[in-house]
Motif scaffolding. Structure first.
Motif, short mmCIF file in Angstrom:
data_model
loop_
_atom_site.label_atom_id
_atom_site.label_comp_id
_atom_site.label_asym_id
_atom_site.label_seq_id
_atom_site.Cartn_x
_atom_site.Cartn_y
_atom_site.Cartn_z
N TYR A 45 0.82 -1.21 0.00
CA TYR A 45 0.00 0.00 0.00
C TYR A 45 0.86 1.27 0.00
O TYR A 45 0.53 2.25 0.64
N ARG A 49 4.86 -0.64 -4.19
CA ARG A 49 4.02 -1.76 -4.66
C ARG A 49 4.53 -2.37 -5.96
O ARG A 49 4.58 -3.60 -6.10
N TYR A 93 -5.20 -3.68 5.13
CA TYR A 93 -4.83 -2.27 5.00
C TYR A 93 -4.72 -1.60 6.37
O TYR A 93 -5.67 -1.60 7.14
N ASP A 102 -11.15 -0.35 -4.25
CA ASP A 102 -10.47 -0.12 -5.52
C ASP A 102 -9.30 -1.09 -5.71
O ASP A 102 -9.00 -1.50 -6.83
N VAL A 103 -8.68 -1.49 -4.61
CA VAL A 103 -7.59 -2.46 -4.68
C VAL A 103 -8.14 -3.87 -4.85
O VAL A 103 -7.56 -4.71 -5.55
N THR A 106 -8.50 -5.14 -8.34
CA THR A 106 -7.22 -5.56 -8.91
C THR A 106 -6.81 -6.93 -8.38
O THR A 106 -6.28 -7.76 -9.12
#
Length: 270
Positions: A45, A49, A93, A102-103, A106
């Motif tokens: 994070y 990354r 996180y 949003d992560v 992915t």
């Protein structure tokens, strides 16, 4: 000579990947005023990354490319099954068992790609085994572990009713599980070199390999205990850093030991 140079380059590349990861974390640490995050995994994070993810995926490719037909190579293959998952599936996180939405999109994309690649590689290995170019034993062991891992991830990441908890189903940290599996496997690999009957290393190399196995085991225990006791301390960071350093020491030592070796020793195809 090509095989010789390839294996040299791959081993050195694995050392280089550890150096790149360390440099990336140190640069980010300097940018943050030398205030460390709780673990190397937390640098997912951060601006580090790209190097973190790219380095682990590259390591998985290198581990697969180093494989032959001996027991050590089978274990390298198994380690390669888990290496990309450390990069694809992040830890929580800011110490919480959650990944930002949003992560998470992915992450699910990465899991989907992982499943496709596992299916393709297992299919290819079966074709090669049917042609006598690899051992069915290897396909059964490595392919079985990879298939079960990919299938379990697929269910956890995409199945209705379960996917909402991903990547912390039932409070279990999938990233931590992948990391532990990788380092447990890699802690065992140096011992294979120590007790190898085909190419038993000299006493100095045996001592280094045994020490690497012990150090990785201790570092892994430290990291796990730290996570349970207080995830916000730097115990995990120290454990991961020590384990990665031992990982690099192993590959540097093996590069020197096997500088003139070509392909790894083989077991019978069957």
């Amino acid at each position: 000579m090509t095989g010789l140079r390839t294996h040299r380059s791959l081993r050195l590349a694995l050392v280089g990947i550890v150096v790149a990861l360390a440099a990336s974390v140190l640069v980010e640490l300097a940018q943050a005023g030398w205030v460390p995050l709780p673990s190397i995994s937390d640098y997912f994070y951060s601006p580090a990354r790209g190097v973190f993810v790219g380095g682990l995926v590259a390591a998985a490719v290198a581990l697969l490319a180093l494989s032959g037909r001996d027991a050590e190579s089978i274990m390298l293959d198994i380690a390669a099954v888990f290496a990309p998952l450390i990069a694809i599936v992040p830890t929580g996180y800011r110490g919480r068992p959650v990944v930002p939405e949003d992560v998470l999109a992915t992450v699910r994309n990465g899991v989907g790609v992982y499943i496709v690649m596992v299916a393709a590689l297992v299919a290819l290995s079966m074709v090669l085994a049917s042609r006598g170019e690899t051992a069915w034993r290897r396909v059964g062991i490595v392919g079985g572990i990879a298939t079960v891992t990919a299938a379990a991830l697929g269910v956890l990441a995409f199945a209705p009713g379960v996917a909402g908890q991903f990547p912390f189903p039932g409070g279990v940290n999938v990233h931590l599980v992948a990391t532990v599996c990788f380092f447990v496997m890699f802690a065992a690999i140096p011992l294979v070199s120590v007790f190898s009957r085909d190419a038993r290393p000299g006493p100095v190399y045996r001592g280094i390999y045994a020490a690497v196995s012990v150090v990785i085991t201790i570092a892994l225990i430290l990291a796990i205990v730290s996570v349970i006791a207080d995830p916000d301390t730097i115990g995990v960071l120290i454990g991961e850093a020590v384990a990665l350093t031992a990982f690099a020491v192993f590959w540097m030592t093996q590069t020197v030991e096997r500088w003139r070796d070509a392909d790894p020793p083989s077991i019978l195809v069957g």
